[in-house]
Write a protein that holds these residues in place. Sequence first.
Motif, PDB file in Angstrom:
ATOM      1  N   UNK A 137       0.863  -1.379  -0.028  1.00  0.00           N
ATOM      2  CA  UNK A 137      -0.210   0.081   0.082  1.00  0.00           C
ATOM      3  C   UNK A 137       0.886   1.263  -0.007  1.00  0.00           C
ATOM      4  N   UNK A 138       2.066   1.464   0.661  1.00  0.00           N
ATOM      5  CA  UNK A 138       2.916   2.402   0.679  1.00  0.00           C
ATOM      6  C   UNK A 138       3.401   2.547  -0.570  1.00  0.00           C
ATOM      7  N   UNK A 139       3.871   1.288  -0.985  1.00  0.00           N
ATOM      8  CA  UNK A 139       4.563   1.915  -2.485  1.00  0.00           C
ATOM      9  C   UNK A 139       3.569   2.317  -3.561  1.00  0.00           C
ATOM     10  N   UNK A 140       2.354   1.798  -3.516  1.00  0.00           N
ATOM     11  CA  UNK A 140       1.199   2.301  -4.248  1.00  0.00           C
ATOM     12  C   UNK A 140       0.854   3.808  -4.347  1.00  0.00           C
ATOM     13  N   UNK A 141       0.784   4.200  -2.819  1.00  0.00           N
ATOM     14  CA  UNK A 141       0.845   5.375  -2.520  1.00  0.00           C
ATOM     15  C   UNK A 141       1.667   6.522  -3.136  1.00  0.00           C
ATOM     16  N   UNK A 142       2.911   5.876  -2.899  1.00  0.00           N
ATOM     17  CA  UNK A 142       4.145   6.925  -3.552  1.00  0.00           C
ATOM     18  C   UNK A 142       4.093   6.832  -5.047  1.00  0.00           C
ATOM     19  N   UNK A 143       3.581   5.926  -5.611  1.00  0.00           N
ATOM     20  CA  UNK A 143       3.597   5.578  -6.999  1.00  0.00           C
ATOM     21  C   UNK A 143       2.398   6.554  -7.694  1.00  0.00           C
ATOM     22  N   UNK A 144       1.170   6.404  -7.024  1.00  0.00           N
ATOM     23  CA  UNK A 144       0.131   7.079  -7.992  1.00  0.00           C
ATOM     24  C   UNK A 144      -0.375   8.264  -7.325  1.00  0.00           C
ATOM     25  N   UNK A 145       0.134   8.575  -5.989  1.00  0.00           N
ATOM     26  CA  UNK A 145      -0.390   9.892  -5.340  1.00  0.00           C
ATOM     27  C   UNK A 145       0.814  10.916  -5.270  1.00  0.00           C
ATOM     28  N   UNK A 146       1.713  10.484  -4.374  1.00  0.00           N
ATOM     29  CA  UNK A 146       2.924  11.626  -3.832  1.00  0.00           C
ATOM     30  C   UNK A 146       3.752  11.881  -5.062  1.00  0.00           C
ATOM     31  N   UNK A 147       4.372  10.820  -5.813  1.00  0.00           N
ATOM     32  CA  UNK A 147       5.143  11.440  -7.080  1.00  0.00           C
ATOM     33  C   UNK A 147       4.395  12.217  -8.110  1.00  0.00           C
ATOM     34  N   UNK A 148       3.145  11.683  -8.690  1.00  0.00           N
ATOM     35  CA  UNK A 148       2.934  12.546  -9.733  1.00  0.00           C
ATOM     36  C   UNK A 148       2.283  13.962  -9.093  1.00  0.00           C
ATOM     37  N   UNK A 149       1.828  14.067  -8.010  1.00  0.00           N
ATOM     38  CA  UNK A 149       1.359  15.166  -7.592  1.00  0.00           C
ATOM     39  C   UNK A 149       2.740  16.230  -7.249  1.00  0.00           C
ATOM     40  N   UNK A 150       3.744  15.833  -6.750  1.00  0.00           N
ATOM     41  CA  UNK A 150       5.002  16.573  -6.515  1.00  0.00           C
ATOM     42  C   UNK A 150       5.661  16.912  -7.896  1.00  0.00           C
ATOM     43  N   UNK A 151       5.879  15.995  -9.026  1.00  0.00           N
ATOM     44  CA  UNK A 151       6.503  16.199  -9.979  1.00  0.00           C
ATOM     45  C   UNK A 151       5.698  17.155 -11.001  1.00  0.00           C
ATOM     46  N   UNK A 152       4.262  16.857 -11.137  1.00  0.00           N
ATOM     47  CA  UNK A 152       3.362  17.584 -12.005  1.00  0.00           C
ATOM     48  C   UNK A 152       3.201  19.073 -11.395  1.00  0.00           C
ATOM     49  N   UNK A 153       3.500  19.472 -10.174  1.00  0.00           N
ATOM     50  CA  UNK A 153       3.415  20.702  -9.478  1.00  0.00           C
ATOM     51  C   UNK A 153       4.628  21.264 -10.188  1.00  0.00           C
ATOM     52  N   UNK A 154       6.121  20.658  -9.967  1.00  0.00           N
ATOM     53  CA  UNK A 154       6.946  21.157 -10.554  1.00  0.00           C
ATOM     54  C   UNK A 154       7.005  21.530 -12.032  1.00  0.00           C
ATOM     55  N   UNK A 155       6.185  20.616 -12.645  1.00  0.00           N
ATOM     56  CA  UNK A 155       6.205  20.954 -14.106  1.00  0.00           C
ATOM     57  C   UNK A 155       5.367  22.123 -14.524  1.00  0.00           C
ATOM     58  N   UNK A 156       4.380  22.311 -13.631  1.00  0.00           N
ATOM     59  CA  UNK A 156       3.547  23.466 -13.658  1.00  0.00           C
ATOM     60  C   UNK A 156       4.337  24.829 -13.372  1.00  0.00           C
ATOM     61  N   UNK A 157       5.534  24.652 -12.377  1.00  0.00           N
ATOM     62  CA  UNK A 157       6.064  25.777 -11.806  1.00  0.00           C
ATOM     63  C   UNK A 157       7.165  26.284 -13.114  1.00  0.00           C
ATOM     64  N   UNK A 158       7.509  25.143 -13.881  1.00  0.00           N
ATOM     65  CA  UNK A 158       8.518  25.330 -15.065  1.00  0.00           C
ATOM     66  C   UNK A 158       7.611  25.600 -16.214  1.00  0.00           C
ATOM     67  N   UNK A 159       6.293  26.138 -16.207  1.00  0.00           N
ATOM     68  CA  UNK A 159       5.510  26.530 -17.132  1.00  0.00           C
ATOM     69  C   UNK A 159       5.088  25.668 -18.256  1.00  0.00           C
TER      70      UNK A 159
END
Length: 314
Positions: free
Chosen positions: A229-251
């Motif tokens: 469950x921890x690996x799944x949360x990291x894969x489908x929630x935390x990672x995309x949330x964090x990296x997509x936010x960074x992508x937004x910051x990079x316009x």
Amino acid sequence: MENLLFIANTVLPVFLIVFLGIFLRKIGLVNDNFVNLSSRIVFNVSLPVLVFLELSRLDIHATFELNQVIFVYVGTLISFIMSWLLSRPFIQDGRDRSVFIQGSFRGNYAVIGLALVANLFGEEHLGKASIVLAFILPLYNVLAVIALTVPMRHERSLNISDALWEVAKNPLIIAVLISLPFIYFKISIHPILSKTAGYLSALTLPMALIGIGGALNFEEVKRASKIAFSASVLKIIITPLLLTYFAYLFNYSGVDIGIMFILFACPTAIVSFVMAEAMGGNSKLAGNIILISTLGSILTISTGLYILKSGRLI
């Protein structure tokens, strides 16, 4: 309401085929032999043909974006390092830790990702999605070999030449290499071969998605561990949330941020089970991560796309 319908039309057709695979397994039309054979056909034949066709048609100068490739590489490395660091204090067994790391960063972009991109932006953008796939595959494979050897170094030693050979003989990597002269010299494919290849590539997504459904076992959810469950949360929630936010910051916006979100938000790749089994990792744990992340991604991908659509980013 309009955005909800848009997301439903994008996500549900993909996962309904996965559920069709589950149903066919229930009534006996799909079994382990079908899943194994269809996976081999997709991985070794139809998916490489699809990647070759999409890449060979590209105007590489108009489509290739070095900055996006660099962002995807850096984001994947961040995901890999983050999962490694998080696993060290809590997971002592090397077999479990290696599978946790691989399951936390390696997504099923080649199948579910391409299908979602086609539904979201149209098949004309599969070429751009395939470029990202072409660059991310070698990195996925190298990092997976590291993840499945270093935590178990007392049992196995890391062999660089073997790792490189595993990457080089990957059918998708071979398809990318074969497509390079067609891209560079703008070589056209004979209509007969093009049509034949088109039939083969058309098999890829439906067959692969049915195979994914046929491979899932709901009974395993009841026995899944906190690690899965921890690996799944990291894969489908935390990672995309964090990296997509960074992508937004990079316009990034439009097709670019959509492709990157889908890449980072895809559930764990089924090949991670195969590699865990072959390299001595906890393959049962790998299967649980795949199952939980695949089911959970229906909600997380839908939510993420809804947010991006509502924010007019896609």
